[in-house]
Design a protein around this motif. Structure first.
Motif, mmCIF file in Angstrom:
data_model
loop_
_atom_site.group_PDB
_atom_site.id
_atom_site.type_symbol
_atom_site.label_atom_id
_atom_site.label_comp_id
_atom_site.label_asym_id
_atom_site.label_seq_id
_atom_site.Cartn_x
_atom_site.Cartn_y
_atom_site.Cartn_z
ATOM 1 N N GLU A 84 2.604 56.981 71.518
ATOM 2 C CA GLU A 84 1.547 56.387 71.304
ATOM 3 C C GLU A 84 0.304 56.868 72.216
ATOM 4 O O GLU A 84 -0.847 57.172 71.872
ATOM 5 C CB GLU A 84 1.483 54.991 71.463
ATOM 6 C CG GLU A 84 0.235 54.326 71.145
ATOM 7 C CD GLU A 84 0.310 52.734 71.278
ATOM 8 O OE1 GLU A 84 -0.121 52.039 70.439
ATOM 9 O OE2 GLU A 84 1.125 52.038 72.221
ATOM 10 N N ALA A 85 0.737 57.231 73.368
ATOM 11 C CA ALA A 85 -0.224 57.993 74.357
ATOM 12 C C ALA A 85 -0.727 59.175 73.750
ATOM 13 O O ALA A 85 -1.824 59.701 73.901
ATOM 14 C CB ALA A 85 0.337 58.040 75.719
ATOM 15 N N LEU A 86 0.367 60.148 73.237
ATOM 16 C CA LEU A 86 0.018 61.395 72.628
ATOM 17 C C LEU A 86 -1.037 61.241 71.682
ATOM 18 O O LEU A 86 -1.784 61.872 71.316
ATOM 19 C CB LEU A 86 1.261 62.093 72.284
ATOM 20 C CG LEU A 86 1.962 62.934 73.356
ATOM 21 C CD1 LEU A 86 3.435 63.107 72.685
ATOM 22 C CD2 LEU A 86 1.467 63.919 74.010
ATOM 23 N N TRP A 87 -0.615 60.211 70.709
ATOM 24 C CA TRP A 87 -1.562 59.977 69.528
ATOM 25 C C TRP A 87 -3.066 59.412 69.941
ATOM 26 O O TRP A 87 -4.072 60.370 69.371
ATOM 27 C CB TRP A 87 -1.105 58.806 68.816
ATOM 28 C CG TRP A 87 -1.973 58.291 67.597
ATOM 29 C CD1 TRP A 87 -2.298 59.082 66.464
ATOM 30 C CD2 TRP A 87 -2.299 56.956 67.329
ATOM 31 N NE1 TRP A 87 -2.941 58.343 65.539
ATOM 32 C CE2 TRP A 87 -3.013 57.119 65.930
ATOM 33 C CE3 TRP A 87 -2.296 55.743 68.043
ATOM 34 C CZ2 TRP A 87 -3.496 55.801 65.748
ATOM 35 C CZ3 TRP A 87 -2.818 54.587 67.598
ATOM 36 C CH2 TRP A 87 -3.437 54.793 66.381
ATOM 37 N N HIS A 88 -3.311 58.630 71.025
ATOM 38 C CA HIS A 88 -4.563 58.539 71.570
ATOM 39 C C HIS A 88 -5.155 59.909 72.080
ATOM 40 O O HIS A 88 -6.213 60.149 71.917
ATOM 41 C CB HIS A 88 -4.520 57.542 72.757
ATOM 42 C CG HIS A 88 -4.317 56.028 71.969
ATOM 43 N ND1 HIS A 88 -5.343 55.303 71.668
ATOM 44 C CD2 HIS A 88 -3.519 55.156 71.804
ATOM 45 C CE1 HIS A 88 -4.851 54.121 70.889
ATOM 46 N NE2 HIS A 88 -3.510 54.160 71.274
ATOM 47 N N ALA A 89 -4.358 60.668 72.820
ATOM 48 C CA ALA A 89 -4.932 61.867 73.515
ATOM 49 C C ALA A 89 -5.308 62.892 72.612
ATOM 50 O O ALA A 89 -6.261 63.529 72.624
ATOM 51 C CB ALA A 89 -3.772 62.238 74.441
ATOM 52 N N ALA A 90 -4.658 62.968 71.164
ATOM 53 C CA ALA A 90 -5.035 63.634 70.287
ATOM 54 C C ALA A 90 -6.184 63.146 69.212
ATOM 55 O O ALA A 90 -6.695 63.732 68.339
ATOM 56 C CB ALA A 90 -3.689 63.828 69.080
ATOM 57 N N GLY A 91 -6.796 61.969 69.644
ATOM 58 C CA GLY A 91 -7.999 61.641 69.163
ATOM 59 C C GLY A 91 -7.875 60.545 67.761
ATOM 60 O O GLY A 91 -8.687 60.355 67.254
ATOM 61 N N ARG A 92 -6.546 60.416 67.462
ATOM 62 C CA ARG A 92 -6.050 59.357 66.493
ATOM 63 C C ARG A 92 -6.444 59.883 65.226
ATOM 64 O O ARG A 92 -6.043 58.944 64.365
ATOM 65 C CB ARG A 92 -6.575 57.807 66.789
ATOM 66 C CG ARG A 92 -6.248 57.227 68.256
ATOM 67 C CD ARG A 92 -6.771 56.010 68.502
ATOM 68 N NE ARG A 92 -6.804 55.191 67.596
ATOM 69 C CZ ARG A 92 -7.342 53.875 67.697
ATOM 70 N NH1 ARG A 92 -7.596 53.461 68.827
ATOM 71 N NH2 ARG A 92 -7.364 53.230 66.649
ATOM 72 N N ARG A 93 -6.943 60.883 64.827
ATOM 73 C CA ARG A 93 -7.377 61.446 63.701
ATOM 74 C C ARG A 93 -6.848 62.916 63.909
ATOM 75 O O ARG A 93 -6.986 63.644 64.881
ATOM 76 C CB ARG A 93 -8.755 61.378 63.229
ATOM 77 C CG ARG A 93 -9.273 60.043 63.155
ATOM 78 C CD ARG A 93 -10.497 59.809 62.607
ATOM 79 N NE ARG A 93 -10.946 58.300 61.957
ATOM 80 C CZ ARG A 93 -10.837 57.413 62.638
ATOM 81 N NH1 ARG A 93 -10.678 57.401 63.997
ATOM 82 N NH2 ARG A 93 -11.206 56.276 61.963
ATOM 83 N N GLY A 94 -6.796 63.417 62.680
ATOM 84 C CA GLY A 94 -6.387 65.055 62.441
ATOM 85 C C GLY A 94 -5.053 65.202 62.202
ATOM 86 O O GLY A 94 -4.113 64.679 62.447
ATOM 87 N N GLU A 95 -4.728 66.333 61.928
ATOM 88 C CA GLU A 95 -3.236 67.054 61.768
ATOM 89 C C GLU A 95 -2.335 66.675 63.098
ATOM 90 O O GLU A 95 -1.233 66.044 62.811
ATOM 91 C CB GLU A 95 -3.316 68.411 61.806
ATOM 92 C CG GLU A 95 -2.054 69.018 61.397
ATOM 93 C CD GLU A 95 -2.217 70.712 61.172
ATOM 94 O OE1 GLU A 95 -1.094 71.179 60.885
ATOM 95 O OE2 GLU A 95 -3.359 71.184 61.333
#
Length: 175
Positions: A84-95
């Motif tokens: 979840e922390a990685l998802w947020h850090a990736a901007g929650r959108r995109g590949e």
């Protein structure tokens, strides 16, 4: 239903990070909540906000490697937290975000299935497969994972019920 610790992990699955595993796998209703209960293994620790990252950095992305280790060792709740922390850090959108979010849902499906919550596991797996669909369509690997067989094994485990154990995440570290 009697809750229990997840089965011991497959010893043939390699570790990818050097970070230590928590002292126990959190299973709701079985042991102390890691952050909420003073007896929890992460009591008093604040979740770390991760900096933005890119897909091509995955080999050096310690939180990704650690999340994979946690998942493979049946620390599904803990893996979900790191993902979840990685998802947020990736901007929650995109590949990158979609891929990590898909793996996150497989971790949640694994925990639900272990807890005997089959409909919840199925719903989480369906969400996972939707988020992994672009990686599957592209073929090959995403963040070291051969997504096509992983997605098929997740489908077999959580949707058709023809697989007994959640799929392992086996990373190919070379190019």
């Amino acid at each position: 239903m009697s809750l229990s610790e997840p089965s011991p992990p497959d010893p043939t699955i390699p570790r990818y990070s050097t970070l230590p595993l928590p002292p126990y796998r959190f299973v709701p209703g079985l042991n102390p909540h890691p952050r909420v209960d003073p007896e929890g293994h992460s009591w008093g620790l604040k979740p770390e906000a991760l900096p933005p990252w890119r897909l091509d950095e995955w080999r050096r992305l310690e939180p990704w490697l650690y999340a994979v280790d946690l998942y493979n060792q049946a620390y599904w709740w803990e893996s979900h937290e790191v993902l979840e922390a990685l998802w947020h850090a990736a901007g929650r959108r995109g590949e990158a975000a979609s891929f990590v979010h898909g793996i996150l849902h497989v971790a949640v499906a694994s925990l639900n299935r272990h807890r005997g919550k089959t409909p919840g596991a199925r719903r989480q797996a369906e969400k996972a497969l939707k988020r992994l669909a672009s990686s599957v369509a592209r073929g090959g690997r995403t963040m070291g994972l051969d997504v096509i067989p992983f997605a098929a094994e997740a489908r077999d485990c959580f949707i058709t019920g023809s697989r007994a154990q959640p799929p392992a995440i086996r990373l190919e570290l070379s190019d």
